[in-house]
Design a protein around this motif. Structure first.
Motif, PDB file in Angstrom:
ATOM      1  N   PRO A 251     108.239  40.415  50.994  1.00 44.55           N
ATOM      2  CA  PRO A 251     109.173  41.224  50.206  1.00 44.55           C
ATOM      3  C   PRO A 251     108.726  41.236  48.747  1.00 44.55           C
ATOM      4  N   PRO A 252     109.149  42.263  48.026  1.00 37.28           N
ATOM      5  CA  PRO A 252     108.762  42.320  46.608  1.00 37.28           C
ATOM      6  C   PRO A 252     109.179  41.029  45.897  1.00 37.28           C
ATOM      7  N   ALA A 253     108.330  40.563  45.029  1.00 33.25           N
ATOM      8  CA  ALA A 253     108.542  39.262  44.391  1.00 33.25           C
ATOM      9  C   ALA A 253     109.828  39.206  43.582  1.00 33.25           C
ATOM     10  N   TRP A 254     110.248  40.346  43.080  1.00 28.18           N
ATOM     11  CA  TRP A 254     111.407  40.333  42.184  1.00 28.18           C
ATOM     12  C   TRP A 254     112.734  40.219  42.932  1.00 28.18           C
ATOM     13  N   VAL A 255     112.727  40.353  44.254  1.00 24.13           N
ATOM     14  CA  VAL A 255     113.987  40.277  45.000  1.00 24.13           C
ATOM     15  C   VAL A 255     114.581  38.880  44.847  1.00 24.13           C
TER      16      VAL A 255
END
Lengths: 296, 161, 757
Positions: C587-591
């Motif tokens: 998943p995108p790191a910023w989640v």
């Protein structure tokens, strides 16, 4: 995959009407059950749900192809429909479309195209379900139902046919042969209005067949029938009486509603409610009368 | 009961209880599983086939009434290895998603186009009103049938010219 | 004549093109094999289930009629089950009832026989001795806890979402104060009912055992869910379990978790009998025994400014889980996470609670909680708009979340926010604003009206769900420059197979005809996670893309000048052996999601949609016809525009059916209408023409240039758009589904008699 234990029904295909009647008489005398099969759209559902597995099993007699039960013809002012004529055949028949447009219109509301291709008036009359749309449509013509047995032909007026829920005066060895519609005068008003659970493949909540001859602001002949509002097809006797006794301009919504409410006796069931059916029966009858010019 | 019937142009024989359904004859001894069972009570149309040229629900027809009859199923709509225009359009224009209603839908649509080569959208909907689909919302099925009708008319015109 | 699989130009990109679906030819010729089309295996038995006739009781005995010939019949009961638990979230559901039954139709015994007719008689020859216990059928009654039927208090799960004033130490009081301080406070109650998925192909499985272990092939969405369930139930090693998807005739969530149960049943019979067993449900059994959409009751209270700026949202969401937990925690979760709609709120307090009742366990159905809460919030804002004297569409447009805004879980939205464009396009296409302003059009005994709904749906699993799933995809390089995609994602009609081929073809720079997608069988494919939660294209598709790219890079690395991809690939295989790219989803790191406080980035991205429905209500019969239906949906990137529209339209019609005609009728915990005759889904004549506009606000991490998940999206808003249109047409606001003619008539009669007073 239906898990119903398909019993070993005996199956007969008599070649003629007389042979069929003889078979029925013989079985009736011995109190053996017989099921007459034409299109099978009701019957096969019953079989697959295991509802007809009595002991002993009924004999299934295929009458769908008997010539004597087929054909549509005009006999003077009477339209004669063979009991095994399918709804699709009625839909496409130029005589039906011209002389009994109510019947033609009704056929479009029977199930869908595949059901119309098999279902028959004879079959629906024999099943005598009050939800039978076909029955409501023809009942508006006050038809004669012709039945045959070894004792000969008997003509049953529609009003004398149904005695109760799925019960008729047809004897166990009598076979429906034809439906005779005494046609109204040319240009008579008519209406087919079905209110179902959806726009196709639907069982009626209320379905009105109506025919009326109007002259000089008064209704002469009227035929009314509603499906699904009682144990039998409702023929609305009080409503008919009111409409023929009163000039159209003098009819009121309240008086019409009152007689319709007396003429119907619906129940709550899985598809609808008593209140809704009473309301809708009133509304569709008033709708037809408005078309005739009544201020209802 | 021994029943002789023509299926997709080939003479076939089955020996089954007379009230066994045509659907069971097709899917069983006749080895044609293209016709489906969705409800067993004639509501969904996924069992639709041609019986003597008329579309019927095979789950409601007893095999005992089929002696001497002609049946056409989805497998008989085109020669093996080819697609009839109606089939191709159904595949290309989103008319088939999960595909379970598709065989019955094709029978109903074929029945329409044989009688009415230039149907309106409402006429298409009426013709398939006895075929339930849960995936598509019917829009793409209607479009597929209209595309096929157009194509067939163009081919007819082309052939006539 | 057509050759439906004619390959396309090898170099033109296929993402964004309406390629002919890969399984199209098989489906239109009747050749595609659904589970009951599979030929009988040697010695195969038919299997059937004996089910509880009572909604709750103590199971005293399972009795076999001694006068029946059981010699060629296999019978299985709870004591034959190695580990009698359906592995899902909570261990409360048995594979076969052992001491208690907790719902009508609960499976108690299994029977198998080679003779189908005898099998039916065998089922009838099993009697269950059950001592009845008081049962609870209503969620509100269950919540009161007077009769405890599950756990300590019948309550299975609770969630609380807070924002703004509700985050303070005395959060509840602070929130109340903030709510009451608003200019306009509106309260309403909304409810939704059971819905049956009614896939046209019923559930079915074939199971058998051999030296490789246990095999099950059937109609399913999630082969690895079945795999996990088998591991638990039979105490087997992963490599001893082989679960394969047959061509599947619709699922919509109804074949997400349920197939595990029917597969275990078939496998239990197969184990005891030593023969392959086929279990195919008929429609009645499928309808009665399998999962339905969770009914819900929502109480909503909002506060806003006089000009319609929304401020405070309080909601209580109650869901009826049925007898066992199954997936209810996740359904409730998605429900509460979508309860704020797609609007800006300053202060939020959303409580969710799920309770048990003695009805068959409810489960996954497209939307998965979001349709229920979207119904509530959309109908509520319609009421708020009415109170304020402004148009509902305008109220919703004005408060729409935009770039940089924060959601009810305090997620700040960045990128891929197509809501406003959807509003603009749907309103323009339908002429919504002018028609709304004109008011209802009454002609004779028919009234026409128009209504809209605005909504968004989160793609993929909530929060850290995808990280925990660790979904994987493999792409193999085969001879001749061909690629095979191996994933557990199933095509259940939505076009998975075709879309993955498109994505892989473009990512690798090969022709789509060079790509094949393996049949999802746990023996061959890695666990990509389940085919649910609008994740198939967005999540799994993105790792298909990465894996295909990786394979292509390996081939490119050795390719000589002038050499074809195929030749280079063959050379690579010859020199270095099999080439597989196995990629795990990241998943995108910023989640950033806080599971304890239910705050943060609930989903990495949302798809958006606006529905506009035009209806005609018959003033005599109260039948409602949807005359036209417009939608604009932001899908990020339409990999296959036609299939995308197919999803949006199909889902919208399911929502319309849910709103107008579908109703499961109950009596004492039994279903009165378990058949298509009396459970009413729309026919082609009932369905409106659909006008579907695709909007693309690409998602940075979506495959094919930004695709988002959209499978569930259309289910969320159709019902409230129809209800709003009905309200516009006849002035009656219905807040409880379904809007059957009977209920509309009753509501109209009530409002007329109230007006008369």
């Amino acid at each position: 995959m239906s898990l119903v234990d398909l019993p070993r029904y005996e199956f007969a295909r008599p070649a003629t009407l007389d042979e069929t009647c003889a078979m029925l008489a013989e079985r009736e005398a011995k109190r053996e059950k017989t099921v007459l099969l034409a299109g099978g759209t009701d019957f096969m559902v019953q079989v697959s749900q295991g509802k007809l597995a009595s002991d002993p099993l009924p004999l299934v007699v295929d009458i769908g192809r008997l010539d004597e039960l087929r054909g549509v013809r005009l006999d003077g002012s009477r339209l004669r429909i063979g009991a095994a004529v399918t709804y699709l055949e009625l839909q496409r028949d130029p005589i039906v479309r011209e002389y009994a447009p109510l019947v033609a219109q009704m056929t479009h509301d029977i199930g869908g195209p595949t059901i119309q291709a098999r279902g028959t008036l004879g079959g629906n009359l024999a099943t005598a379900s009050p939800a039978g749309d076909g029955i409501a449509a023809i009942a508006a013509y006050d038809p004669i139902i012709e039945v045959q047995s070894v004792r000969g032909r008997r003509r049953i007026p529609m009003a004398e046919l149904q005695t109760g829920y799925k019960a008729t005066t047809r004897a166990g060895d009598e076979l429906i042969v034809a439906i005779e519609l005494p046609l109204p005068a040319h240009g008579a008003a008519w209406c087919w209005r079905k209110v179902g659970t959806r726009l196709a493949q639907a069982i009626s909540k209320v379905a009105l067949g109506a025919v009326a001859e109007v002259s000089g602001g008064k209704v002469g002949r009227i035929g009314l029938a509603i499906a699904s509002v009682g144990p039998t097809t409702s023929l609305l006797p009080r409503t008919r009486a009111l409409v023929t006794a009163t000039p159209l301009a003098n009819l009121t919504a309240a008086t019409v509603d009152a007689v319709v409410a007396e003429d119907v006796s619906p129940i709550d069931d899985v598809r609808s409610t008593r209140e809704y059916r009473v309301h809708t029966a009133k509304a569709v009858v008033r709708g037809f009368l408005r078309e005739l010019g009544a201020p209802v | 009961m021994k029943v002789a019937l023509k299926v997709n142009g080939v003479q076939r024989h089955v020996d089954m209880a007379p009230l066994a359904r045509l659907l069971d004859a097709l899917r069983g001894p006749l080895g044609l599983t293209g016709t489906k069972e969705g409800c067993g009570e004639g509501e969904c149309g996924s069992c639709a086939v041609f019986l003597d040229g008329v579309p019927v629900n095979a789950c409601l027809v007893p095999i005992g009434q089929c002696d001497g009859c002609e049946v056409v199923t989805v497998e008989g709509l085109a020669a093996a290895g080819h697609l009839a225009p109606l089939q191709a359009c159904m595949a290309e224009h989103g008319g088939a998603q999960c595909g379970i209603c598709t065989p019955g839908m094709l029978i109903a649509a074929e029945a329409l186009l044989r009688r009415n080569p230039d149907p309106t959208p409402v006429e298409v909907r009426t013709a398939i009103a006895g075929n339930l689909c849960r995936c598509t919302g019917y829009e793409r099925i209607v479009q597929s049938v209209l595309h096929a009708a157009h194509e067939l008319r163009s081919t007819e015109k082309g052939a006539a010219e | 004549m057509h050759d439906a699989n004619k390959p396309r130009d090898t170099r033109a990109p296929v993402v964004g093109e309406n390629v002919t679906r890969l399984d199209g030819a098989a489906k239109v010729t009747g050749v595609a094999r659904y589970v009951d089309d599979l030929p009988a295996m040697p010695g195969e038995l038919h299997g059937a289930t004996v089910r509880s006739p009572l909604p709750r009781g103590v199971l005293r005995a399972v009795m076999l009629d001694p006068s029946f010939d059981w010699s060629d019949v296999t019978v299985v009961t709870a004591k034959d089950v190695p580990d009698n638990v359906v592995q899902l979230i909570v261990d409360d559901q048995p594979v076969l009832a052992a001491e208690r039954v907790n719902h009508r139709y609960e499976p108690v015994a299994l029977v198998a026989c080679a003779d189908k007719a005898k099998l039916a008689r065998a089922v009838a020859a099993v009697t269950l001795d059950i001592e009845p216990l008081p049962a609870v059928f209503d969620a509100e009654e269950s919540l009161l806890g007077r009769t405890v039927i599950w756990g300590e208090s019948n309550v299975q799960n609770r969630y609380l979402i807070t924002k703004g004033a509700a985050d303070a130490d005395d959060g509840e009081a602070a929130f109340e104060a903030a709510l009451r301080a608003c200019d306009v406070v509106v309260r309403g109650e909304y409810s939704t009912h059971h819905q049956e998925q009614l896939y046209i192909e019923t559930n079915g499985m074939v199971a058998w055992w051999d030296d490789d272990g246990v095999h099950a092939t059937g109609s399913l969405q999630c082969p690895y869910y079945v795999h996990k369930a088998f591991k638990r139930c039979f105490h087997l090693e992963p490599e001893q379990i082989h679960i394969t998807q047959a061509v599947t005739g619709g699922g919509f969530g109804g074949k997400e978790e349920y197939p595990s149960l029917i597969a275990m049943h078939a496998a239990l019979l197969a184990k005891k009998s030593g023969r392959p067993v086929r279990m195919i449900y008929d429609r009645v059994e499928d309808f009665e025994a399998t999962t339905k959409r969770h009914p819900s009751r929502c109480i909503v209270e909002t506060g806003c400014d006089a000009d319609g700026t929304l401020r405070a949202l309080k909601m209580r969401v109650l869901m009826d889980a049925g007898a066992y937990v199954t997936l209810s925690p996740v359904v409730l979760s998605r429900g509460v996470l979508h309860a704020g709609g797609c609007y800006r709120w300053r202060d939020v307090r959303i409580e969710g609670v799920s309770v048990a009742t003695n009805t068959p366990p409810n489960g996954a159905f497209r939307g998965f909680g979001a349709p229920q809460t979207t119904w509530a919030i959309e109908r509520h804002l319609d009421a708020v708009a009415r109170r304020l004297g402004i148009d509902a569409g305008e109220l919703k447009r004005k408060n729409l979340l935009a770039e940089g805004d924060s959601t009810a879980t305090s997620q700040v939205l960045h990128g891929s926010i197509g809501g406003a464009e959807c509003v603009e396009k749907a309103f323009a296409a339908s002429d919504y604003v002018a028609k709304r302003r004109r008011g209802p059009i009454v002609e004779g005994r028919k009234a026409r009206g128009i209504g809209c709904s605005v909504f968004m749906h989160g793609g993929g699993f909530t929060g850290s769900g995808e990280r925990m799933l660790k979904g994987k995809v493999a792409v193999d390089l085969l001879l001749g420059g061909r690629l095979e995609v191996r994933s557990a994602s199933t095509d259940i009609g939505q076009g998975t197979e075709t879309i993955f081929a498109q994505i892989a073809a473009d990512a690798a720079g090969v022709s789509i005809s060079a790509v094949s997608v393996a049949v999802p069988s746990t023996t061959r494919v890695p666990d990509s996670g389940p085919t649910v939660a609008s994740r198939t294209v967005m999540v799994v598709g993105s790792i298909v893309e990465r894996a295909a790219r990786e394979i292509a890079e390996r081939v490119e690395a050795v390719r000589r000048a002038g050499e074809s991809f195929a030749a280079a690939g063959d050379r690579l295989l010859a020199q270095e052996g099999p080439q597989t790219a196995l990629v795990q989803y990241e998943p995108p790191a910023w989640v950033n999601w806080d599971d304890k406080r239910y705050k943060g980035d609930a989903y990495p991205v949302y798809a958006w949609m606006v529905d506009v429905a035009e209806v005609e209500v018959d003033l005599d019969t109260f039948e409602t016809r949807v005359l036209e239906f417009w939608s604009a949906a932001d899908v990020g990137k339409a990999i296959h525009p036609l299939m995308c529209k197919g999803q949006l339209e199909g889902g919208s019609l399911q929502a319309i059916g849910w709103a107008l005609s579908e109703e499961v009728v109950w009596k004492d915990g039994a279903i009165v209408n378990p058949r298509m005759t009396n459970y009413i889904i729309p026919t082609a004549l009932d369905a409106p023409p659909f006008h579907t506009i695709l909007v693309e606000a690409p998602y940075a991490h979506g495959p094919g240039g930004g695709a988002k998940g959209i499978g569930e999206l259309p289910m969320d808003g159709g019902a409230s758009a129809v209800a709003a249109a009905v309200e516009h047409a006849i002035g009656v606001a219905i807040d409880h589904l379904p809007l059957t003619p009977e209920r509309l008539f009753a509501a109209w009669a009530r409002s007329n008699s109230e007006a008369a007073q």
